[in-house]
Scaffold this active site. Structure first.
Site, PDB file in Angstrom:
ATOM      1  N   LEU B  43       0.825  -1.208   0.000  1.00 30.89           N
ATOM      2  CA  LEU B  43       0.000   0.000   0.000  1.00 30.89           C
ATOM      3  C   LEU B  43       0.853   1.249   0.000  1.00 30.89           C
ATOM      4  CD1 LEU B  43      -2.909  -0.858   2.438  1.00 30.89           C
ATOM      5  CD2 LEU B  43      -2.993  -0.588  -0.032  1.00 30.89           C
ATOM      6  N   GLY B  45       4.209   1.625  -0.689  1.00 31.93           N
ATOM      7  CA  GLY B  45       5.138   1.738  -1.814  1.00 31.93           C
ATOM      8  C   GLY B  45       4.437   2.013  -3.125  1.00 31.93           C
ATOM      9  N   ARG B 330      -6.724  -7.561  23.123  1.00 35.31           N
ATOM     10  CA  ARG B 330      -5.871  -8.513  22.418  1.00 35.31           C
ATOM     11  C   ARG B 330      -4.686  -8.993  23.244  1.00 35.31           C
ATOM     12  NH1 ARG B 330      -5.077  -6.153  16.263  1.00 35.31           N
ATOM     13  NH2 ARG B 330      -7.152  -6.685  15.541  1.00 35.31           N
ATOM     14  N   HIS B 401       1.636 -10.766  14.239  1.00 33.13           N
ATOM     15  CA  HIS B 401       1.110 -10.369  12.948  1.00 33.13           C
ATOM     16  C   HIS B 401       1.393  -8.938  12.494  1.00 33.13           C
ATOM     17  CE1 HIS B 401      -2.884  -8.177  12.854  1.00 33.13           C
ATOM     18  NE2 HIS B 401      -2.471  -8.047  14.080  1.00 33.13           N
ATOM     19  N   GLU B 425       4.524   0.079   7.089  1.00 31.90           N
ATOM     20  CA  GLU B 425       4.892  -0.700   8.276  1.00 31.90           C
ATOM     21  C   GLU B 425       6.380  -0.639   8.559  1.00 31.90           C
ATOM     22  OE1 GLU B 425       3.433  -4.757   8.209  1.00 31.90           O
ATOM     23  OE2 GLU B 425       4.346  -5.251  10.131  1.00 31.90           O
ATOM     24  N   ARG B 435      -1.048  -1.295  17.699  1.00 31.91           N
ATOM     25  CA  ARG B 435      -1.819  -0.743  16.585  1.00 31.91           C
ATOM     26  C   ARG B 435      -3.274  -1.165  16.707  1.00 31.91           C
ATOM     27  NH1 ARG B 435      -3.794  -2.705  12.199  1.00 31.91           N
ATOM     28  NH2 ARG B 435      -2.641  -4.674  12.195  1.00 31.91           N
TER      29      ARG B 435
END
Lengths: 212, 642, 250
Positions: B43, B45, B330, B401, B425, B435
């Site tokens: 996304l 780049g 989480r 992840h 990222e 995040r």
């Protein structure tokens, strides 16, 4: 030039196949209508033929046009077949189809060529027969068991060819929508079956002596 | 190493505007004189390449896959956040900003996060204009769903394939520029090193994956968009080719690496089912709304779940956190699952899983209702595990992840190497220590579409750059360095495989070490132990790894070996960083720093900073620099889930 | 979980110029929980330990979305399971004693690179020919300015779900790329954002597709049957009519 670009393109050739195919189906309908008179009597059939031949200009235009459409359909079909063979030069070791019921689509080129052979024989048989009395030619022809069987096989092949051809034609014309799937499904069975029954009945008519 | 965050003056809401005004520009006629290298086509780049090319720069774009469309952004499922407030439920730029910075446990830079929230709306406009088929309401307006960490519905989505659709949007914009010859696309090239001339980033060395040929590429600026380093753990939800190599090469050439220990671990993934496993698959977190998490009370209880009676089950989340139950955040859910398994109560063949049971929900609401909510997830689960969650409980386990850490960048997304930018990222910029869901896509596209253009113009407009061609000695030197390294990698393979180890074996060993000691819960002892064990693994790798084939051909083992070699070095700063940060914050839980209720205890007094690591050379410990985090606009509060 | 013993016949080709052959390998005690690619990983570890060249194959996300993996397994692209990429195919669909034949995707356009790897850059060039909306970054209208009926958005999404894996071409007896091209043309012709370049797009993308050397569609329906994303040949029908309209009425 755009028409040339169109005709040379892959999709343009599909359109050529679809349009000529549609013309041929129309021809088959008119042919079937004419033949249907046989079921009434051979004399009606004879008078239909005589009527037709009393307009030589129409017959000549029609037959030349038909020949052209037929030729374009065949040539484009063969061209596509040859091009497509080249698009995948190396075959798979395991040759398998994922889509079920693909006999018709798989055999289009062969069923098509068989129909061509049939058309040649049929035209020859009809033209070299007794010129004036077409009804006589037909009844002589179908008194031969072998020839009758050849005709019936040809009609089965024709039905197979049309069942995929008709569906393909609609797909080419962009007619594919969930709303119409059921009706398209029915047409692709009904039309070839109609031709098979109608044309196929004629040899039987003569074989079993009810034609006269 | 000097850390100047270059945050502009003025009130928070006006900083980005002020900055755009004070930034230098390059006039359109001059832009075509510049060449910019962009590594990576995810996304960030792809959007950066397309945008800069539209503006007139010449772009050299590189990707490791066979097509720019395959970058791992494509796997993002949930959605993308924006402060559109289309639902009229009280959302605003400020709220998105606050949610994001709070979600990150106040370990990110205020000005960057605010800017992210500001440009979020333009991202949605841009993507819609590109033909991204977002989900719609019946009236034709855009649909939103809600996501974790927010009380408003601000997440835009395209089924469960939002990442794919956004990436294909960026890829289409990139394709248009390739066609216009403003971008020259280099596929199946791996960046092996960065080239500095006069202290500025002026090019890269790549390896052609098909031929093995090393190539030199020169430019006026280099942008890295090379993603995260989750694969350091071997098993993660990342794609197989995701790696740290590009960022690590830049780091070794002088780019500071920020917060490397911040790694997000997602609680609901399909568990590891054998030592042959190559990657982990994420299951949507929403399952915890109806599923009850449990393990057998007795360690080693191997009865099938149906034959374990209620009294022998431990619904540990419900028991430990009565107010939140199965819906704890989480990090808490992840950490507790690990705790149970460590205590020998894990289930399944590997005993590294916990049950997520829908029996009660099915009894309560009926099968149909549960299937309506989770049908597609159940299907996916069944496809992978061959077990139907309607009939037996799901097994889940946490998995790595996303990595919040990355190359340190200033407000202009520029690393500590002038002319070297990092987007997406691969930088550390916006997510702090944790995040929020649906924010990764937002950040990648914000960087690429709306921020990097200003940043690049400012750099080019304010820097005098002489012409540099790839025949400069710096390039040759870097290329030779890469060549030598490949030789070195292959050195131990000359005498065949006897007595040697494979690349994957080493990678698994490293992954396990990191997972055990620098994973969901960390402590000083464990981290020090990991640091002590690491050199032996590194040594084994360099002495005993067997790589078939040569460097002058397509060699997937060699590719992996190069990446693992970098992960082995990188792991060191990751552990150092986790060790230095003796507080708990966001994803980073130091067992020494917990509240009585086992929640992360932040220590703003001592750790309100970004850790930036500087490479000091092989065998020398890395140096820590600190960028203090100053909150002018908000007051950091202790995160509370009550 | 159970374990099976299988034997594999895999196409081995050193590089694009070398001629390939099938090699046979046997694998013991393969867990049925393995994915197909994990089974290949196991084979490659085994080959590496034996000092042999591992099998080169493309793969990346291993969750069925990147479109990088793909091979023809026992004659079917991506193997026997419907709507499943190779990476999501599991070994439980095979029996102990099975021989599995693995071949690369074949087409005149997908040139072999090594073993199971092929070059699918032709797809990229088709997209470059017009698979986009020509809109620069910035200055776009508000996302809600143009309403799109949800049914239209869903249809567009059905088409947009394509992962570009190439199974459609590989399975087509004619090596045609019509499903791939049709899906993109359909997506953008459905959405209001794609209207401005609708005709130009159909013309140039079809031209690019032909130019690459992909074959002609003869409606065999192999493509939609193997498509891991279940993309319908309705998209080809839409392309056919789009192309016709663009040729005659633009």
């Amino acid at each position: 030039m755009w028409p040339i670009i169109f005709l040379k393109s892959s999709i343009g050739k599909k359109w050529v196949m679809a349009c000529t195919g549609l013309c041929l189906i129309f021809f088959l309908f008119s042919h079937a209508a004419g033949n249907a008179t046989l079921f009434y009597s051979t004399s009606l059939f004879q008078s239909y033929a005589d009527q037709l031949h009393s307009h030589p200009l129409i017959v000549s235009l029609f037959s030349k046009g038909l020949f052209a459409v037929f030729a374009i359909h065949i040539i484009t079909g063969i061209l596509l077949f040859l091009q497509n063979r080249k698009a995948r030069p190396q075959k798979y070791k395991v040759h398998k189809r994922a889509f079920k019921n693909s006999i018709a689509s798989r055999t289009m080129i062969y069923s098509g060529l068989f129909i061509l052979l049939f058309a040649v024989i049929h035209t020859a048989a009809v033209s070299f027969g007794d010129h004036g009395v077409i009804a006589h030619t037909v009844s002589t022809m179908f008194s031969s068991f072998v020839l009758s069987m050849f005709y019936i096989v040809a009609f089965v092949v024709l039905a197979l060819h049309i069942s995929h051809g008709l569906w393909s034609m609609l797909q080419t014309f962009g007619v594919n929508h969930p709303r119409y799937t059921w009706i398209i499904h029915k047409i692709t069975y009904a039309v070839p079956l109609f031709f098979l029954l109608l044309f196929g009945a004629i040899p039987f008519l003569f074989l079993f002596g009810s034609g006269n | 190493m000097e850390l100047n965050s270059a945050v502009p003056e003025g009130p928070l809401a006006e900083k980005w505007d002020n900055h755009r005004f004070s930034s230098k520009l390059v006039n359109p006629a001059n832009r075509r004189k510049y060449k910019i290298i962009i590594v990576g086509t995810g996304l960030a780049g792809a959007s950066a390449a397309a945008t800069l090319a539209e503006q007139g720069y010449n772009i050299d774009s590189f990707c490791i896959q066979d097509s720019p469309r395959r970058a791992h952004s494509i796997a993002a499922q949930g959605g993308i956040n924006a402060a559109k407030n289309y639902q009229n439920d009280g959302d605003s730029i400020r709220r998105l900003f606050y949610d994001t910075i709070k979600g990150g446990d106040f370990r990110s830079r205020e000005a960057n996060v605010y800017r992210l929230a500001q440009v979020s709306n333009s991202i949605i406009d841009q993507c819609v204009a590109q033909g991204v088929p977002f989900a719609r309401e019946y009236g034709g307006t855009l649909a939103n769903r809600s996501f974790g960490g927010a009380q408003v519905s601000r997440t835009f989505y395209a089924r469960g394939q939002t990442g794919q659709q956004l990436l294909l949007g960026a890829y289409s914009a990139l394709s248009r520029q390739i066609k216009a010859k403003k971008v020259s696309m280099h596929t199946r090239k791996e960046m092996m090193d960065i080239v500095l001339v006069g202290g500025k980033a002026r090019g890269i060395i790549t390896r052609d994956i098909i031929t093995g040929k090393l190539e030199k590429h020169a430019a006026d600026a280099v942008i890295l968009a090379t993603g995260g380093y989750g694969n350091a753990y071997f098993l993660s939800t990342n794609a197989m080719a995701s790696n740290v190599t590009a960022a690590w090469r830049a780091h070794k050439k002088g780019a500071g690496f920020a917060n490397p220990c911040f790694v997000q671990i997602h609680p609901t993934c399909i568990p590891v089912h054998g030592d042959y496993q190559s990657k982990l698959t994420l299951m949507s977190e929403s399952l915890r709304n109806d599923g009850r998490v449990w393990v057998p009370k007795k360690p080693g209880d191997s009865r099938p779940p149906a034959s374990i009676p209620e009294e022998d089950r431990d619904y540990y989340l419900e028991n430990k956190y009565p107010s939140f139950g199965n819906l704890v955040p989480r990090d808490v859910a992840s950490r507790n699952a690990k705790e149970q398994c460590d205590a020998g109560k894990g289930v399944g063949n590997t005993q590294l899983a916990v049950y997520l049971d829908f029996a009660e929900a099915i009894k309560r609401d009926g099968e149909a209702s549960i299937l309506k909510k989770y049908g597609n997830l159940f299907q996916m689960y069944e496809k992978i595990t061959d077990s139907n969650p309607l009939h037996e409980p799901m097994m889940i386990y946490p998995a790595v992840h996303y990595t919040m850490g990355g190359l340190w960048v200033d407000y202009n997304l520029m690393t500590t190497i002038p002319g070297l930018f990092a987007v997406g990222e691969c930088n550390f910029s916006d997510h702090g220590a944790n995040r929020l869901g649906a924010s990764a896509l937002m950040q990648g596209l914000a960087d690429g579409y709306f921020i990097i253009g200003t940043a690049v113009a400012n750099y080019l407009g304010s820097t005098s750059l002489g012409h540099v061609a790839a025949d400069k000695p710096e390039f040759t030197k870097a290329l030779n360095g890469v060549d030598d390294r490949i030789e070195k990698l292959l050195r131990s393979s000359k005498n065949g495989p006897a007595g040697k180890v494979t690349v994957d074996e080493i990678h698994k060993e490293l992954g396990l070490l990191l997972w055990d000691h620098c994973g969901m819960a960390r402590n000083k002892q464990g981290l020090e132990l990991a640091l002590a064990k690491l050199p032996a693994i590194q040594k084994k790798f360099w002495n005993d790894v067997y790589i078939p084939g040569s460097g002058k051909e397509l060699n997937q083992s060699l590719e992996r070996a190069g990446r693992v070699a970098d992960f082995l070095e990188f792991a060191e700063i990751m552990i150092h960083d986790a060790l230095d940060r003796a507080e708990s914050c966001g994803c980073h839980l130091r067992e020494e720093s917990q509240t009585a209720e086992n929640e992360a205890k932040r220590d703003d007094e001592n750790f309100s900073y970004v850790s930036v690591w500087e490479h000091k050379g092989a065998g020398v410990p890395p140096a820590l620099h600190k960028e203090p985090l100053v909150f002018e606009d908000i007051v950091p509060s202790q995160r509370s889930y009550k | 979980m159970s374990e099976i013993d299988i034997s594999l016949e895999i196409w081995r080709q050193k590089d694009s110029l070398a001629s390939g052959v099938f090699e046979t390998y046997s694998l013991q005690r393969i867990s049925t929980d393995m994915s197909f690619l994990e089974m290949l990983d196991v084979l490659n570890e085994q080959l590496t330990r034996e000092g042999k060249d591992p099998v080169a194959f493309d793969h990346d996300c291993r969750e069925g979305i990147c479109g990088m993996c793909g091979a023809v397994v026992n004659g079917i692209a991506h193997g026997p399971e419907p709507e499943t990429t190779l990476c999501q195919l599991h070994m439980r669909h095979f029996k102990s004693g099975d021989t599995i034949v693995i071949e690369p995707f074949r087409s005149r356009v997908f040139l072999p690179i090594k073993d199971l790897m092929v070059d699918r850059s032709g797809f990229d060039r088709i997209i470059q020919a017009g698979g986009y909306v020509s809109v620069n970054t910035g200055g776009t209208p508000d996302a809600n300015a143009i309403p799109v009926p949800s049914t239209t958005a869903e249809l567009a999404m059905d088409a947009a779900a394509c992962i570009g894996c190439g199974a459609c071409v590989a399975s087509c007896p004619n090596g045609a790329a019509m499903l791939f091209t049709g899906a993109k043309i359909a997506q953008l012709s459905l959405l209001p954002q794609g209207q401005q370049e609708r005709k130009e797009r159909a013309l140039s993308m079809v031209a690019a597709m032909d130019n690459e050397g992909f074959g002609n569609c003869t409606n065999e329906r192999e493509c939609e049957t193997v498509c891991p994303k279940g993309i319908s040949i309705r998209n080809i029908a839409r392309m056919n009519s789009e192309y016709f309209k663009a040729s005659f009425f633009s």
